[in-house]
Design a protein around this motif. Structure first.
Motif, PDB file in Angstrom:
ATOM      1  N   CYS A 436       0.843  -1.186   0.000  1.00 32.48           N
ATOM      2  CA  CYS A 436       0.000   0.000   0.000  1.00 32.48           C
ATOM      3  C   CYS A 436       0.882   1.241   0.000  1.00 32.48           C
ATOM      4  O   CYS A 436       2.102   1.143   0.225  1.00 32.48           O
ATOM      5  CB  CYS A 436      -0.933   0.003   1.213  1.00 32.48           C
ATOM      6  SG  CYS A 436      -0.031   0.051   2.778  1.00 32.48           S
ATOM      7  N   ARG A 437       0.271   2.383  -0.240  1.00 29.57           N
ATOM      8  CA  ARG A 437       1.000   3.636  -0.117  1.00 29.57           C
ATOM      9  C   ARG A 437       1.019   4.042   1.356  1.00 29.57           C
ATOM     10  O   ARG A 437       0.000   3.910   2.057  1.00 29.57           O
ATOM     11  CB  ARG A 437       0.332   4.717  -0.963  1.00 29.57           C
ATOM     12  CG  ARG A 437       0.483   4.495  -2.467  1.00 29.57           C
ATOM     13  CD  ARG A 437      -0.212   5.571  -3.281  1.00 29.57           C
ATOM     14  NE  ARG A 437      -1.663   5.511  -3.133  1.00 29.57           N
ATOM     15  CZ  ARG A 437      -2.382   6.371  -2.414  1.00 29.57           C
ATOM     16  NH1 ARG A 437      -1.771   7.373  -1.793  1.00 29.57           N
ATOM     17  NH2 ARG A 437      -3.689   6.266  -2.347  1.00 29.57           N
ATOM     18  N   ILE A 438       2.183   4.497   1.841  1.00 32.59           N
ATOM     19  CA  ILE A 438       2.358   4.791   3.261  1.00 32.59           C
ATOM     20  C   ILE A 438       2.759   6.254   3.432  1.00 32.59           C
ATOM     21  O   ILE A 438       3.617   6.761   2.703  1.00 32.59           O
ATOM     22  CB  ILE A 438       3.444   3.901   3.883  1.00 32.59           C
ATOM     23  CG1 ILE A 438       3.134   2.414   3.662  1.00 32.59           C
ATOM     24  CG2 ILE A 438       3.596   4.182   5.370  1.00 32.59           C
ATOM     25  CD1 ILE A 438       4.274   1.485   4.041  1.00 32.59           C
ATOM     26  N   SER A 439       2.129   6.906   4.374  1.00 32.39           N
ATOM     27  CA  SER A 439       2.596   8.214   4.810  1.00 32.39           C
ATOM     28  C   SER A 439       2.954   8.120   6.287  1.00 32.39           C
ATOM     29  O   SER A 439       2.394   7.304   7.031  1.00 32.39           O
ATOM     30  CB  SER A 439       1.516   9.273   4.587  1.00 32.39           C
ATOM     31  OG  SER A 439       0.328   8.935   5.261  1.00 32.39           O
ATOM     32  N   LEU A 440       3.913   8.919   6.709  1.00 33.93           N
ATOM     33  CA  LEU A 440       4.444   8.843   8.073  1.00 33.93           C
ATOM     34  C   LEU A 440       4.008  10.036   8.898  1.00 33.93           C
ATOM     35  O   LEU A 440       3.907  11.164   8.393  1.00 33.93           O
ATOM     36  CB  LEU A 440       5.977   8.791   8.025  1.00 33.93           C
ATOM     37  CG  LEU A 440       6.603   7.634   7.237  1.00 33.93           C
ATOM     38  CD1 LEU A 440       8.117   7.705   7.317  1.00 33.93           C
ATOM     39  CD2 LEU A 440       6.091   6.289   7.742  1.00 33.93           C
ATOM     40  N   GLU A 441       3.774   9.743  10.160  1.00 35.54           N
ATOM     41  CA  GLU A 441       3.395  10.799  11.092  1.00 35.54           C
ATOM     42  C   GLU A 441       4.093  10.513  12.406  1.00 35.54           C
ATOM     43  O   GLU A 441       3.892   9.447  13.008  1.00 35.54           O
ATOM     44  CB  GLU A 441       1.866  10.799  11.277  1.00 35.54           C
ATOM     45  CG  GLU A 441       1.318  11.897  12.152  1.00 35.54           C
ATOM     46  CD  GLU A 441      -0.189  11.856  12.254  1.00 35.54           C
ATOM     47  OE1 GLU A 441      -0.696  11.673  13.373  1.00 35.54           O
ATOM     48  OE2 GLU A 441      -0.837  11.944  11.190  1.00 35.54           O
ATOM     49  N   GLU A 442       4.914  11.462  12.857  1.00 35.41           N
ATOM     50  CA  GLU A 442       5.734  11.221  14.061  1.00 35.41           C
ATOM     51  C   GLU A 442       5.366  12.204  15.157  1.00 35.41           C
ATOM     52  O   GLU A 442       5.197  13.402  14.928  1.00 35.41           O
ATOM     53  CB  GLU A 442       7.207  11.366  13.737  1.00 35.41           C
ATOM     54  CG  GLU A 442       8.117  11.116  14.935  1.00 35.41           C
ATOM     55  CD  GLU A 442       9.594  11.126  14.576  1.00 35.41           C
ATOM     56  OE1 GLU A 442      10.423  10.820  15.456  1.00 35.41           O
ATOM     57  OE2 GLU A 442       9.917  11.439  13.404  1.00 35.41           O
ATOM     58  N   ASP A 443       5.227  11.670  16.366  1.00 33.20           N
ATOM     59  CA  ASP A 443       5.027  12.482  17.555  1.00 33.20           C
ATOM     60  C   ASP A 443       6.264  12.338  18.418  1.00 33.20           C
ATOM     61  O   ASP A 443       6.492  11.309  19.034  1.00 33.20           O
ATOM     62  CB  ASP A 443       3.772  12.001  18.326  1.00 33.20           C
ATOM     63  CG  ASP A 443       3.463  12.863  19.535  1.00 33.20           C
ATOM     64  OD1 ASP A 443       4.323  13.679  19.919  1.00 33.20           O
ATOM     65  OD2 ASP A 443       2.369  12.721  20.103  1.00 33.20           O
TER      66      ASP A 443
END
Length: 445
Positions: A436-443
């Motif tokens: 799948c297409r992945i986007s990243l989100e970091e906290d």
């Protein structure tokens, strides 16, 4: 006395029947009482449970001598041990093993909160005397534990990687020893916890479930690096909600923390936890439990300890072999379908796909590192060697268990049917596959 003589009466030390303890004061006045636990230490020594400061305790400290009568629950044979006091231990492996066993005995007799171990009194056995009386014949076991142990170890030798090895040991426990419920947990020393990498017999796998160091018999066995065995159900060493409450109390997790439920039995009546040692240090725990009381005796403990020892040796060998570069052809990459946001929380290194929790700790950090590099460079193949040398992962040099963490990560991705998976790409190599297409989100907080 024969150096091996105590080994022949170990079955009478499992606490099925209370033992009778006789002492005398300095003037020779006798005193007889019941004692909850006589614990096998080695072929020449036993430990008695010190629970109260009473007449018996005063006599032992005054004379250093005692006699105890033990009963074999199978044959009803009685033996009298002549004892000489050596020392009292109030902490450590022996103390914790006796404390756990006493908790089970107390629960079995409805004495929770009354039986509390203050110390383990160590005695040297000066003589053993058979007490005259009727003795019932002992039925021969259906199979040889020694032969079963040999077959179990041979099954571990056939495993070609850690994935196969962890599943092989739980399968061998069921096939060779009739143990239906078991699991393998690896130690993450820097986080003071263990995580399950293989389970068998439970309705849910619980791969990735965590146990705090010192919690339940698994955590105590890991902390003290000693086998812990209980023959009766006890709330004091139960899992589930108790672990979450303990974790909150010591500040390891918050009220809204997520995790993977521990897969153990709701009301086990027998449990055993044995250290898996790697390079002389505890690397994990081999754990089993049963719904019947007194399922695991001293003989079963010996056999399973040998299996755990062989498991540790095979782990070390396979981890060495993982560093050998051996490449297999890459399969054709599937076309990405759909989209997912992969979220990473630095506070506990946890990873979510959307709002679904996947994993945390070092395994979570590894996945974040791999996916980040894949999205940045298009790279799909990686080596265990490069991960070991990556300072951002902060792997401890003495007990990093990288390969076990990769097994955990692979299994969790498969179990959650994630659109990302890890595949073996050869010895010491693995491949990241994204469907799948992945986007990243970091906290980073």
């Amino acid at each position: 006395m024969s150096e091996q003589l105590m080994d022949g009466v170990r079955r009478a030390l499992d606490g099925v029947f209370a033992s009778v303890l006789a002492t005398c004061d300095a003037d020779g006045v006798p005193n007889v009482s019941m004692i909850s636990q006589v614990h096998y230490v080695d072929p020449t020594r036993v430990a008695l449970s010190y629970q109260f400061f009473n007449k018996t305790r005063r006599n032992i400290l005054a004379t250093g001598r005692a006699a105890v009568q033990i009963t074999d629950a199978v044959t009803m044979a009685h033996h009298r041990l002549e004892l000489e006091y050596e020392e009292t231990q109030t902490s450590g492996a022996l103390f914790e093993s006796m404390k756990a066993k006493l908790a089970g005995i107390a629960s079995h007799h409805g004495m929770d909160g009354v039986f509390r171990l203050l110390g383990a009194d160590i005695f040297r056995v000066r003589a053993i005397e058979a007490v005259p009386g009727p003795v019932f014949p002992c039925r021969e076991p259906d199979g040889s534990l020694l032969a079963a142990t040999r077959r179990a170890c041979a099954a571990l030798d056939r495993a070609e990687d850690l994935d196969e090895l962890f599943d092989a040991v739980t399968a061998a426990l069921e096939r060779e020893f009739g143990i239906e419920y078991s699991m393998v947990l690896m130690l993450e020393p820097e986080a003071e916890r263990l995580y399950a990498v293989a389970t068998r017999g439970y309705p849910t796998s619980g791969i990735g479930a965590e146990v705090l160091l010192g919690e339940g018999i698994i955590g105590v066995a890991a902390r003290e690096n000693t086998p812990i065995r209980i023959g009766h159900m006890t709330r004091e060493y139960s899992y589930g909600a108790a672990i979450s409450e303990t974790a909150r109390r010591v500040g390891l997790v918050g009220e809204g923390a997520v995790g993977i439920p521990f897969p153990g039995l709701g009301a086990p009546r027998s449990q055993i936890a044995l250290p898996i040692k790697g390079c002389g240090r505890p690397a994990g725990i081999l754990f089993a439990e049963a719904e019947e009381t007194m399922r695991f005796g001293y003989e079963e403990e010996d056999a399973m300890a040998l299996v755990a020892m062989h498991l540790g040796a095979r782990m070390a060998l396979l981890q060495l072999e993982e560093d050998v570069d051996d490449v297999t052809d890459a399969p054709k990459e599937p076309s990405p379908a759909g989209h997912v946001t992969m979220r990473f929380f630095a506070v506990d290194q946890s990873v979510f796909f959307g709002h679904d929790y996947l994993i945390k700790g070092v395994a979570g950090l590894i996945l974040w590192r791999l996916v980040s590099e894949h999205l940045k460079t298009g790279r799909t193949e990686f080596t265990t060697r490069e991960l070991r040398l990556d300072p951002s992962l902060r792997l401890p040099s003495h007990a990093e268990n990288l390969d076990a963490r990769l097994v955990l990560l692979r299994k969790r991705l498969e179990e959650r049917k994630a659109c990302v998976r890890l595949e073996k790409a050869g010895r010491g190599r693995f491949r990241l596959v994204a469907n799948c297409r992945i986007s990243l989100e970091e906290d980073g907080a």
